[in-house]
Motif scaffolding. Structure first.
Motif, PDB file in Angstrom:
ATOM      1  N   ASN A 179      91.039 -80.487  37.467  1.00  0.00           N
ATOM      2  CA  ASN A 179      91.428 -81.893  37.427  1.00  0.00           C
ATOM      3  C   ASN A 179      90.695 -82.540  36.260  1.00  0.00           C
ATOM      4  OD1 ASN A 179      91.690 -84.681  37.795  1.00  0.00           O
ATOM      5  ND2 ASN A 179      91.817 -84.481  40.018  1.00  0.00           N
ATOM      6  N   SER A 180      91.345 -82.557  35.102  1.00  0.00           N
ATOM      7  CA  SER A 180      90.670 -82.966  33.868  1.00  0.00           C
ATOM      8  C   SER A 180      90.150 -84.397  33.913  1.00  0.00           C
ATOM      9  CB  SER A 180      91.598 -82.781  32.666  1.00  0.00           C
ATOM     10  OG  SER A 180      92.782 -83.522  32.825  1.00  0.00           O
ATOM     11  N   LYS A 181      90.914 -85.308  34.493  1.00  0.00           N
ATOM     12  CA  LYS A 181      90.487 -86.705  34.541  1.00  0.00           C
ATOM     13  C   LYS A 181      89.218 -86.862  35.370  1.00  0.00           C
ATOM     14  CE  LYS A 181      92.175 -91.387  35.399  1.00  0.00           C
ATOM     15  NZ  LYS A 181      93.346 -92.213  35.770  1.00  0.00           N
ATOM     16  N   GLN A 182      89.194 -86.235  36.538  1.00  0.00           N
ATOM     17  CA  GLN A 182      88.028 -86.327  37.418  1.00  0.00           C
ATOM     18  C   GLN A 182      86.821 -85.636  36.801  1.00  0.00           C
ATOM     19  OE1 GLN A 182      88.226 -84.245  41.235  1.00  0.00           O
ATOM     20  NE2 GLN A 182      87.260 -86.004  42.224  1.00  0.00           N
ATOM     21  N   LEU A 183      87.044 -84.492  36.203  1.00  0.00           N
ATOM     22  CA  LEU A 183      85.960 -83.752  35.568  1.00  0.00           C
ATOM     23  C   LEU A 183      85.360 -84.547  34.411  1.00  0.00           C
ATOM     24  CD1 LEU A 183      87.495 -80.165  35.510  1.00  0.00           C
ATOM     25  CD2 LEU A 183      85.420 -80.842  36.728  1.00  0.00           C
ATOM     26  N   ARG A 184      86.223 -85.142  33.599  1.00  0.00           N
ATOM     27  CA  ARG A 184      85.736 -85.966  32.487  1.00  0.00           C
ATOM     28  C   ARG A 184      84.901 -87.121  33.004  1.00  0.00           C
ATOM     29  NH1 ARG A 184      86.989 -90.763  30.742  1.00  0.00           N
ATOM     30  NH2 ARG A 184      88.915 -90.871  31.966  1.00  0.00           N
ATOM     31  N   TYR A 185      85.400 -87.818  34.013  1.00  0.00           N
ATOM     32  CA  TYR A 185      84.705 -88.990  34.557  1.00  0.00           C
ATOM     33  C   TYR A 185      83.313 -88.604  35.079  1.00  0.00           C
ATOM     34  CZ  TYR A 185      83.505 -92.926  37.574  1.00  0.00           C
ATOM     35  OH  TYR A 185      82.849 -93.968  38.168  1.00  0.00           O
ATOM     36  N   LYS A 186      83.240 -87.542  35.877  1.00  0.00           N
ATOM     37  CA  LYS A 186      81.960 -87.113  36.458  1.00  0.00           C
ATOM     38  C   LYS A 186      80.988 -86.669  35.371  1.00  0.00           C
ATOM     39  CE  LYS A 186      83.571 -85.727  41.052  1.00  0.00           C
ATOM     40  NZ  LYS A 186      83.732 -84.599  42.006  1.00  0.00           N
ATOM     41  N   TYR A 187      81.517 -85.947  34.384  1.00  0.00           N
ATOM     42  CA  TYR A 187      80.662 -85.456  33.300  1.00  0.00           C
ATOM     43  C   TYR A 187      80.056 -86.617  32.508  1.00  0.00           C
ATOM     44  CZ  TYR A 187      79.354 -83.416  28.803  1.00  0.00           C
ATOM     45  OH  TYR A 187      78.671 -83.052  27.671  1.00  0.00           O
ATOM     46  N   ILE A 188      80.901 -87.570  32.129  1.00  0.00           N
ATOM     47  CA  ILE A 188      80.425 -88.712  31.341  1.00  0.00           C
ATOM     48  C   ILE A 188      79.432 -89.551  32.140  1.00  0.00           C
ATOM     49  CG2 ILE A 188      81.115 -90.888  30.266  1.00  0.00           C
ATOM     50  CD1 ILE A 188      81.671 -88.417  28.560  1.00  0.00           C
ATOM     51  N   GLN A 189      79.687 -89.728  33.429  1.00  0.00           N
ATOM     52  CA  GLN A 189      78.767 -90.505  34.261  1.00  0.00           C
ATOM     53  C   GLN A 189      77.399 -89.828  34.336  1.00  0.00           C
ATOM     54  OE1 GLN A 189      80.502 -93.468  34.189  1.00  0.00           O
ATOM     55  NE2 GLN A 189      79.434 -93.766  36.135  1.00  0.00           N
ATOM     56  N   GLN A 190      77.395 -88.517  34.539  1.00  0.00           N
ATOM     57  CA  GLN A 190      76.131 -87.790  34.628  1.00  0.00           C
ATOM     58  C   GLN A 190      75.420 -87.740  33.281  1.00  0.00           C
ATOM     59  OE1 GLN A 190      74.490 -86.691  37.375  1.00  0.00           O
ATOM     60  NE2 GLN A 190      76.108 -87.837  38.412  1.00  0.00           N
ATOM     61  N   LEU A 191      76.201 -87.603  32.209  1.00  0.00           N
ATOM     62  CA  LEU A 191      75.609 -87.585  30.872  1.00  0.00           C
ATOM     63  C   LEU A 191      74.953 -88.933  30.573  1.00  0.00           C
ATOM     64  CD1 LEU A 191      75.373 -85.638  28.447  1.00  0.00           C
ATOM     65  CD2 LEU A 191      77.396 -86.747  27.481  1.00  0.00           C
ATOM     66  N   ARG A 192      75.614 -89.988  30.997  1.00  0.00           N
ATOM     67  CA  ARG A 192      75.076 -91.328  30.800  1.00  0.00           C
ATOM     68  C   ARG A 192      73.742 -91.501  31.535  1.00  0.00           C
ATOM     69  NH1 ARG A 192      78.330 -95.176  28.908  1.00  0.00           N
ATOM     70  NH2 ARG A 192      80.181 -94.143  29.751  1.00  0.00           N
ATOM     71  N   GLN A 193      73.684 -91.000  32.780  1.00  0.00           N
ATOM     72  CA  GLN A 193      72.448 -91.084  33.573  1.00  0.00           C
ATOM     73  C   GLN A 193      71.335 -90.252  32.943  1.00  0.00           C
ATOM     74  OE1 GLN A 193      71.793 -93.091  36.202  1.00  0.00           O
ATOM     75  NE2 GLN A 193      73.820 -93.955  35.804  1.00  0.00           N
ATOM     76  N   TYR A 194      71.694 -89.089  32.454  1.00  0.00           N
ATOM     77  CA  TYR A 194      70.712 -88.205  31.817  1.00  0.00           C
ATOM     78  C   TYR A 194      70.145 -88.860  30.551  1.00  0.00           C
ATOM     79  CZ  TYR A 194      68.891 -84.014  29.461  1.00  0.00           C
ATOM     80  OH  TYR A 194      68.087 -83.095  28.809  1.00  0.00           O
ATOM     81  N   PHE A 195      71.020 -89.461  29.764  1.00  0.00           N
ATOM     82  CA  PHE A 195      70.578 -90.099  28.526  1.00  0.00           C
ATOM     83  C   PHE A 195      69.656 -91.286  28.788  1.00  0.00           C
ATOM     84  CE2 PHE A 195      74.088 -88.733  25.296  1.00  0.00           C
ATOM     85  CZ  PHE A 195      73.643 -87.433  25.402  1.00  0.00           C
ATOM     86  N   LYS A 196      69.831 -91.939  29.936  1.00  0.00           N
ATOM     87  CA  LYS A 196      68.970 -93.075  30.277  1.00  0.00           C
ATOM     88  C   LYS A 196      67.508 -92.646  30.387  1.00  0.00           C
ATOM     89  CE  LYS A 196      72.170 -96.217  32.638  1.00  0.00           C
ATOM     90  NZ  LYS A 196      72.532 -96.839  33.942  1.00  0.00           N
ATOM     91  N   THR A 197      67.277 -91.395  30.780  1.00  0.00           N
ATOM     92  CA  THR A 197      65.902 -90.910  30.930  1.00  0.00           C
ATOM     93  C   THR A 197      65.226 -90.709  29.576  1.00  0.00           C
ATOM     94  OG1 THR A 197      66.499 -88.544  30.934  1.00  0.00           O
ATOM     95  CG2 THR A 197      66.572 -89.708  33.051  1.00  0.00           C
ATOM     96  N   MET A 198      66.018 -90.745  28.500  1.00  0.00           N
ATOM     97  CA  MET A 198      65.454 -90.559  27.155  1.00  0.00           C
ATOM     98  C   MET A 198      65.566 -91.805  26.287  1.00  0.00           C
ATOM     99  SD  MET A 198      66.891 -86.757  26.559  1.00  0.00           S
ATOM    100  CE  MET A 198      68.211 -87.036  27.717  1.00  0.00           C
ATOM    101  N   ASP A 199      66.145 -92.862  26.867  1.00  0.00           N
ATOM    102  CA  ASP A 199      66.292 -94.111  26.132  1.00  0.00           C
ATOM    103  C   ASP A 199      64.946 -94.852  26.132  1.00  0.00           C
ATOM    104  OD1 ASP A 199      66.878 -96.763  25.304  1.00  0.00           O
ATOM    105  OD2 ASP A 199      68.954 -96.557  25.975  1.00  0.00           O
ATOM    106  N   SER A 200      64.390 -95.044  24.972  1.00  0.00           N
ATOM    107  CA  SER A 200      63.054 -95.653  24.875  1.00  0.00           C
ATOM    108  C   SER A 200      63.025 -97.081  25.418  1.00  0.00           C
ATOM    109  CB  SER A 200      62.592 -95.668  23.407  1.00  0.00           C
ATOM    110  OG  SER A 200      63.460 -96.450  22.625  1.00  0.00           O
ATOM    111  N   ARG A 201      64.172 -97.736  25.465  1.00  0.00           N
ATOM    112  CA  ARG A 201      64.243 -99.114  25.939  1.00  0.00           C
ATOM    113  C   ARG A 201      64.207 -99.213  27.467  1.00  0.00           C
ATOM    114  NH1 ARG A 201      69.548-100.112  22.575  1.00  0.00           N
ATOM    115  NH2 ARG A 201      69.734 -97.992  23.403  1.00  0.00           N
ATOM    116  N   THR A 202      64.522 -98.081  28.143  1.00  0.00           N
ATOM    117  CA  THR A 202      64.496 -98.082  29.599  1.00  0.00           C
ATOM    118  C   THR A 202      63.316 -97.292  30.167  1.00  0.00           C
ATOM    119  OG1 THR A 202      65.938 -96.119  29.702  1.00  0.00           O
ATOM    120  CG2 THR A 202      67.001 -98.279  29.767  1.00  0.00           C
ATOM    121  N   THR A 203      62.684 -96.482  29.286  1.00  0.00           N
ATOM    122  CA  THR A 203      61.558 -95.671  29.752  1.00  0.00           C
ATOM    123  C   THR A 203      60.206 -96.225  29.305  1.00  0.00           C
ATOM    124  OG1 THR A 203      61.741 -94.237  27.797  1.00  0.00           O
ATOM    125  CG2 THR A 203      62.929 -93.567  29.789  1.00  0.00           C
ATOM    126  N   ALA A 204      60.260 -97.243  28.464  1.00  0.00           N
ATOM    127  CA  ALA A 204      58.987 -97.803  27.932  1.00  0.00           C
ATOM    128  C   ALA A 204      58.201 -98.484  29.041  1.00  0.00           C
ATOM    129  CB  ALA A 204      59.314 -98.804  26.841  1.00  0.00           C
TER     130      ALA A 204
END
Length: 204
Positions: A179-204
């Motif tokens: 299910n490409s639409k669902q897979l894309r949505y879940k992947y992007i959501q998780q990638l977004r959450q993962y990137f937040k852990t490396m964003d200096s503006r949210t981890t400072a």
């Protein structure tokens, strides 16, 4: 001059059709006759430009395939101030394009890497070069993000670049059959959450 333009135009037409068929059917399942039949060209016309099927594929790799990957996954994030957000937007847009493509066979570069792995070291070297260019550009962009204060200075840029590349390849492969639409949505959501852990503006 006109002869040179005509020659380059013919070469590009043969290469474009070759890439299309190799992507759909695979290199080993596609013959030169298949390509010539689609183009309505003679074998003489093909061998005037290329000495062999292998040389033909290498020429596609060095031109069309390299340009495709660069324009698809590197150009959209070059020069952007917020690299993590730019990568998310680039990935999401690219995956949406694949999602809407009814003739999607997966990520073209990884398909060929899988097909040639252990079979043709020379072609594999050219494919790996494209992967390396992608990785080096990602690392450069991520390092600049650290310098500019968008990414935490503790982030391992090389490890993050590898994760981005191989998670993208994985999701593109899964989207072909699932299910490409669902897979894309879940992947992007998780990638977004993962990137937040490396964003200096949210981890400072």
């Amino acid at each position: 001059m006109k002869h040179q333009i005509k020659r380059l135009t013919t070469m590009n037409r043969i290469q474009s059709t070759g890439l299309e068929l190799f992507y759909q059917k695979g290199y080993y399942n596609t013959s030169i006759d298949d390509i010539l039949k689609k183009l309505s060209l003679s074998k003489g016309a093909f061998y005037y430009h290329f000495q062999s099927k292998e040389e033909f594929f290498i020429s596609i790799t060095q031109t069309l395939l390299f340009r495709t990957v660069y324009n698809q996954l590197i150009t959209p994030i070059e020069g952007k101030e917020d690299p993590l957000n730019a990568i998310i937007e680039c990935m999401d847009k690219d995956l949406q394009t694949a999602e809407q493509n009814f003739l999607d066979y997966g990520f073209v570069l990884s398909n060929f890497i899988t097909e040639f792995n252990g079979k043709n070291p020379e072609i594999m070297a050219f494919l790996q070069d494209i992967l390396t260019v992608w990785e080096v550009n990602l690392v450069t962009i991520l390092q600049k993000g650290k310098t500019d204060g968008y990414i935490s200075r503790h982030t391992d840029s090389e490890a993050l670049a590898s994760y981005i590349i191989y998670s993208y390849i994985g999701i593109r492969t899964l989207m072909v059959e699932g299910n490409s639409k669902q897979l894309r949505y879940k992947y992007i959501q998780q990638l977004r959450q993962y990137f937040k852990t490396m964003d200096s503006r949210t981890t400072a």
